[in-house]
Design an enzyme around this catalytic site. Structure first.
Site, PDB file in Angstrom:
ATOM      1  N   ASN A   1       0.799  -1.237   0.000  1.00  0.00           N
ATOM      2  CA  ASN A   1       0.000   0.000   0.000  1.00  0.00           C
ATOM      3  C   ASN A   1       0.830   1.284   0.000  1.00  0.00           C
ATOM      4  O   ASN A   1       0.326   2.329  -0.382  1.00  0.00           O
ATOM      5  CB  ASN A   1      -1.024  -0.014   1.139  1.00  0.00           C
ATOM      6  CG  ASN A   1      -0.375   0.029   2.495  1.00  0.00           C
ATOM      7  OD1 ASN A   1       0.722  -0.473   2.685  1.00  0.00           O
ATOM      8  ND2 ASN A   1      -1.050   0.637   3.447  1.00  0.00           N
TER       9      ASN A   1
ATOM     10  N   GLU B   1       4.919  -3.582  12.120  1.00  0.00           N
ATOM     11  CA  GLU B   1       3.879  -2.555  11.981  1.00  0.00           C
ATOM     12  C   GLU B   1       2.724  -3.208  11.251  1.00  0.00           C
ATOM     13  O   GLU B   1       2.879  -3.666  10.118  1.00  0.00           O
ATOM     14  CB  GLU B   1       4.399  -1.349  11.185  1.00  0.00           C
ATOM     15  CG  GLU B   1       5.448  -0.532  11.916  1.00  0.00           C
ATOM     16  CD  GLU B   1       4.921   0.129  13.186  1.00  0.00           C
ATOM     17  OE1 GLU B   1       3.690   0.242  13.378  1.00  0.00           O
ATOM     18  OE2 GLU B   1       5.765   0.503  14.019  1.00  0.00           O
TER      19      GLU B   1
ATOM     20  N   CYS C   1      -3.075   1.888   6.744  1.00  0.00           N
ATOM     21  CA  CYS C   1      -3.194   1.299   8.080  1.00  0.00           C
ATOM     22  C   CYS C   1      -3.719   2.325   9.076  1.00  0.00           C
ATOM     23  O   CYS C   1      -4.234   1.963  10.124  1.00  0.00           O
ATOM     24  CB  CYS C   1      -1.839   0.771   8.520  1.00  0.00           C
ATOM     25  SG  CYS C   1      -0.543   1.973   8.251  1.00  0.00           S
TER      26      CYS C   1
ATOM     27  N   GLU D   1       9.100   3.332  14.182  1.00  0.00           N
ATOM     28  CA  GLU D   1       9.749   3.647  12.915  1.00  0.00           C
ATOM     29  C   GLU D   1       9.754   5.169  12.737  1.00  0.00           C
ATOM     30  O   GLU D   1       8.989   5.877  13.366  1.00  0.00           O
ATOM     31  CB  GLU D   1       8.975   3.012  11.753  1.00  0.00           C
ATOM     32  CG  GLU D   1       8.898   1.512  11.865  1.00  0.00           C
ATOM     33  CD  GLU D   1       8.627   0.845  10.525  1.00  0.00           C
ATOM     34  OE1 GLU D   1       7.468   0.580  10.214  1.00  0.00           O
ATOM     35  OE2 GLU D   1       9.610   0.601   9.784  1.00  0.00           O
TER      36      GLU D   1
HETATM   37  P1  NAP Z   1       0.655  -8.954   4.138  1.00  0.00           P
HETATM   38  O1  NAP Z   1      -0.156  -9.881   3.346  1.00  0.00           O
HETATM   39  O2  NAP Z   1       0.863  -9.233   5.573  1.00  0.00           O
HETATM   40  O3  NAP Z   1       2.060  -8.840   3.394  1.00  0.00           O
HETATM   41  C1  NAP Z   1       3.082  -7.996   3.842  1.00  0.00           C
HETATM   42  C2  NAP Z   1       4.412  -8.540   3.351  1.00  0.00           C
HETATM   43  O4  NAP Z   1       4.679  -9.788   3.996  1.00  0.00           O
HETATM   44  C3  NAP Z   1       4.443  -8.822   1.859  1.00  0.00           C
HETATM   45  O5  NAP Z   1       5.727  -8.536   1.347  1.00  0.00           O
HETATM   46  C4  NAP Z   1       4.166 -10.310   1.826  1.00  0.00           C
HETATM   47  O6  NAP Z   1       4.584 -10.943   0.650  1.00  0.00           O
HETATM   48  C5  NAP Z   1       4.947 -10.781   3.026  1.00  0.00           C
HETATM   49  N1  NAP Z   1       4.539 -12.103   3.522  1.00  0.00           N
HETATM   50  C6  NAP Z   1       3.399 -12.794   3.248  1.00  0.00           C
HETATM   51  N2  NAP Z   1       3.401 -13.979   3.893  1.00  0.00           N
HETATM   52  C7  NAP Z   1       4.563 -14.044   4.587  1.00  0.00           C
HETATM   53  C8  NAP Z   1       5.149 -15.015   5.468  1.00  0.00           C
HETATM   54  N3  NAP Z   1       4.518 -16.158   5.764  1.00  0.00           N
HETATM   55  N4  NAP Z   1       6.360 -14.743   6.015  1.00  0.00           N
HETATM   56  C9  NAP Z   1       6.993 -13.585   5.750  1.00  0.00           C
HETATM   57  N5  NAP Z   1       6.495 -12.637   4.920  1.00  0.00           N
HETATM   58  C10 NAP Z   1       5.289 -12.854   4.351  1.00  0.00           C
HETATM   59  O7  NAP Z   1       0.078  -7.462   4.065  1.00  0.00           O
HETATM   60  P2  NAP Z   1      -0.386  -6.706   2.737  1.00  0.00           P
HETATM   61  O8  NAP Z   1      -1.636  -7.354   2.268  1.00  0.00           O
HETATM   62  O9  NAP Z   1       0.729  -6.559   1.779  1.00  0.00           O
HETATM   63  O10 NAP Z   1      -0.658  -5.246   3.333  1.00  0.00           O
HETATM   64  C11 NAP Z   1      -1.812  -4.904   4.013  1.00  0.00           C
HETATM   65  C12 NAP Z   1      -1.603  -4.889   5.508  1.00  0.00           C
HETATM   66  O11 NAP Z   1      -0.496  -4.051   5.852  1.00  0.00           O
HETATM   67  C13 NAP Z   1      -2.753  -4.315   6.284  1.00  0.00           C
HETATM   68  O12 NAP Z   1      -3.053  -5.121   7.395  1.00  0.00           O
HETATM   69  C14 NAP Z   1      -2.260  -2.950   6.747  1.00  0.00           C
HETATM   70  O13 NAP Z   1      -2.886  -2.457   7.894  1.00  0.00           O
HETATM   71  C15 NAP Z   1      -0.824  -3.206   6.958  1.00  0.00           C
HETATM   72  N6  NAP Z   1      -0.039  -1.970   6.945  1.00  0.00           N
HETATM   73  C16 NAP Z   1       0.463  -1.497   8.124  1.00  0.00           C
HETATM   74  C17 NAP Z   1       1.202  -0.331   8.169  1.00  0.00           C
HETATM   75  C18 NAP Z   1       1.762   0.160   9.460  1.00  0.00           C
HETATM   76  O14 NAP Z   1       2.776   0.839   9.432  1.00  0.00           O
HETATM   77  N7  NAP Z   1       1.172  -0.158  10.581  1.00  0.00           N
HETATM   78  C19 NAP Z   1       1.450   0.369   6.993  1.00  0.00           C
HETATM   79  C20 NAP Z   1       0.922  -0.121   5.809  1.00  0.00           C
HETATM   80  C21 NAP Z   1       0.192  -1.301   5.799  1.00  0.00           C
HETATM   81  P3  NAP Z   1       3.525 -11.174  -0.565  1.00  0.00           P
HETATM   82  O15 NAP Z   1       3.332  -9.854  -1.157  1.00  0.00           O
HETATM   83  O16 NAP Z   1       4.206 -12.133  -1.462  1.00  0.00           O
HETATM   84  O17 NAP Z   1       2.266 -11.724   0.043  1.00  0.00           O
END
Ligand code: NAP
Ligand code: MG
Length: 477
Positions: A150, A248, A282, A457
């Site tokens: 995102n 995060e 987020c 961060e």
């Molecule tokens: P995600 O599915 O958790 O993926 C995040 C990253 O982790 C991606 O690079 C993903 O790779 C990788 N990943 C997936 N499975 C993994 C595993 N088993 N072990 C290690 N890494 C793995 O999240 P998203 O769908 O990309 O993003 C949305 C989420 O991010 C939301 O929950 C949002 O709230 C959160 N977010 C939080 C913040 C903050 O700072 N708090 C900021 C932005 C977003 P793949 O792409 O290959 O699945």
């Protein structure tokens, strides 16, 4: 393959084991480019290259590191318009937001160029006569970075820049959906003179590469941004390997609107916080907690503004809301819209648009209760629940009654209530008369409970995660 965007491992551009098609969510028929997907061996090679390069990078000293980071920041800023277009095409946020994100990434590198020079320690007199004590900070070694789709340039920037400033070497695994921005960042790091192996990019699947990174004994620390579910797995893996970890994760951020709020300002803050960037932040305001005296007027005004939002291709300058990032994310959002209706909310909007691309009209769930699933689970789409409350005390209690604790906002003209909310909101960031989303790059970012784990961060506190402390005692005779 000729037009393949490759991984960067030890200064070489390498092919990986698979190829992914990066497609535009506004027009899935449009191919943005072909990107290499690495496998475990690529990840292991990247860690080995980082391990070999890290001591030289640390020994090069703060000026050399600051020079590289300054050049990276300047190159990003010079290309912000181009990177913004690419970001808008691969992720779907509006061109203005995307260009703003690229600009932010440039500023982040400049900020941490300064931090490389400011990495200070402490000198304290010992309790023992003739003994000197100093406390210094040094790099951890190889750090692994895992980022979501995102903020495809800002999040890689705000992890990479402090990691490099402190003298670490980096292996970055960006989201599989949005490799293009991370690839541009890698190119810019090379162009800026970052030595081979100091920064490595391995694109591909999170379950394969993320796992391999967490399990690798030569990775000293892992910084992750993404979902709570994946974050938990990473924390468990890091606990097993006794690695430093920073997570995060999600949010279900409350925005309180009190009777004494400036109605216009409250509507603008909620419209932006809930729906801009298609709600894919987020820090998005996903629970609008509204006092009963202003409730009906607020809902009417917000719903009118919601219905007037211009949804379309982010490259069109008139567009305010772009597409949802993917077909799977759109399906998840639509399931939550249906759930909110089943739970008894009056749903306004939320339907998909009848055109190519993953477009959805922003949605309000009116008459929501805080114990509904649609009010408790992160949707990560353009959907906000409206929860009516009697008074400030109930508003604060509802705001804090959530598994998350990232950002919390209040719209009020009362100094007393604004002050009480700042003090008592169980969140890492509090906004008064501002949207819950939209933060500065030079101050700490992070939350509590299921939103964050580990040090903050961004800002100067970011260096806490990327450094380790050494206390030295010297007997001078
Ligand atoms: P995600 O599915 O958790 O993926 C995040 C990253 O982790 C991606 O690079 C993903 O790779 C990788 N990943 C997936 N499975 C993994 C595993 N088993 N072990 C290690 N890494 C793995 O999240 P998203 O769908 O990309 O993003 C949305 C989420 O991010 C939301 O929950 C949002 O709230 C959160 N977010 C939080 C913040 C903050 O700072 N708090 C900021 C932005 C977003 P793949 O792409 O290959 O699945
Ligand atoms: Mg995902």
């Amino acid at each position: 393959m000729e037009n393949l965007h490759r991984n960067l491992i030890g200064g070489e551009w390498t092919e990986g084991i698979e190829v992914s098609e990066n497609r535009n969510p506004s027009r899935p028929s449009e191919l943005i480019g072909l990107y290499a997907r690495g496998g475990r061996d690529d990840l292991h090679a990247a860690v080995a290259a980082a391990r070999a390069a890290q001591p030289g990078w640390a020994a090069a000293g703060p000026q050399a590191r600051a020079d590289v980071l300054t050049r990276v920041g300047s190159l990003i800023l010079a290309r912000a318009a181009e990177i913004g277009r690419l970001l808008a095409r691969e992720e779907g946020k509006s061109l203005a937001e995307a260009t703003g994100e690229a600009t932010r990434a440039g500023h982040i590198f400049h900020f941490f160029a300064g931090e490389a020079l400011r990495l200070a320690g402490q000198k304290i007199d010992s309790t023992r006569t003739g003994v000197e004590v100093d406390v210094t900070r040094g790099p951890l070694g190889v750090v692994g970075l895992i980022t979501p789709w995102n903020f495809p340039i800002a999040i890689p920037a705000w992890k990479t820049a402090p990691a490099l400033a402190a003298g670490n070497a980096v292996v970055l695994k960006p989201a599989d959906l949005t490799p293009a921005c991370a690839h541009v960042l890698a190119q810019i790091l090379v162009e800026a003179g970052c030595p081979p192996g100091v920064f490595n990019l391995v694109m591909g699947s999170g379950s394969t590469l993320g796992r391999a990174m967490v399990d690798h004994p030569d990775v000293a620390a892992v910084s992750f941004t993404g979902s709570e579910q994946v974050g938990r797995q990473i924390a468990l893996g890091c606990a097993e390997g006794l690695k430093k970890v920073q997570l995060e994760m999600g949010g279900k951020n409350p925005m309180v609107v009190l009777d004494d709020a400036d109605l216009d300002m409250a509507v603008k803050a909620c419209l932006n916080g809930a729906f801009y960037s298609t709600g894919q932040r987020c820090t998005a305001s996903s629970r609008l907690i509204v006092q009963k005296g202003i409730h009906d007027a607020f809902v009417a005004a917000l719903d009118e503004a919601r219905a007037a939002l211009r949804i379309g291709d982010p490259l069109d300058e008139n567009t305010q809301i772009g597409p949802v990032v993917s077909q799977a994310q759109l399906k998840g959002n639509l399931d939550y819209v249906a759930l909110a209706a089943r739970e008894g909310c009056e749903v306004r909007g939320g339907e998909p648009l009848d055109r190519e691309g993953w477009f959805q009209r922003p949605a309000l769930f009116i008459g929501a209760r805080n114990d509904m699933r649609s009010s408790r689970e992160e949707i990560f789409g353009p959907c906000a629940s409206v929860i009516e409350v009697a008074d400030f005390d109930e508003a604060l209690a509802v705001a804090n009654d959530t598994p998350f604790g990232l950002s919390a906002g209040i719209c009020t003209t009362s100094l007393k209530h604004a002050t009480a909310f700042r003090r008592n909101a169980a969140a890492g960031m509090v906004m008064v008369n501002l949207p819950t989303a939209g933060v500065d790059y030079h101050v700490p970012f992070g939350g509590r409970k299921a939103s964050s784990l580990g040090p903050r961060e961004q800002g100067t506190l970011a260096m806490d995660f990327y450094t380790t402390v050494k206390t030295a005692y010297v007997f001078a005779g």
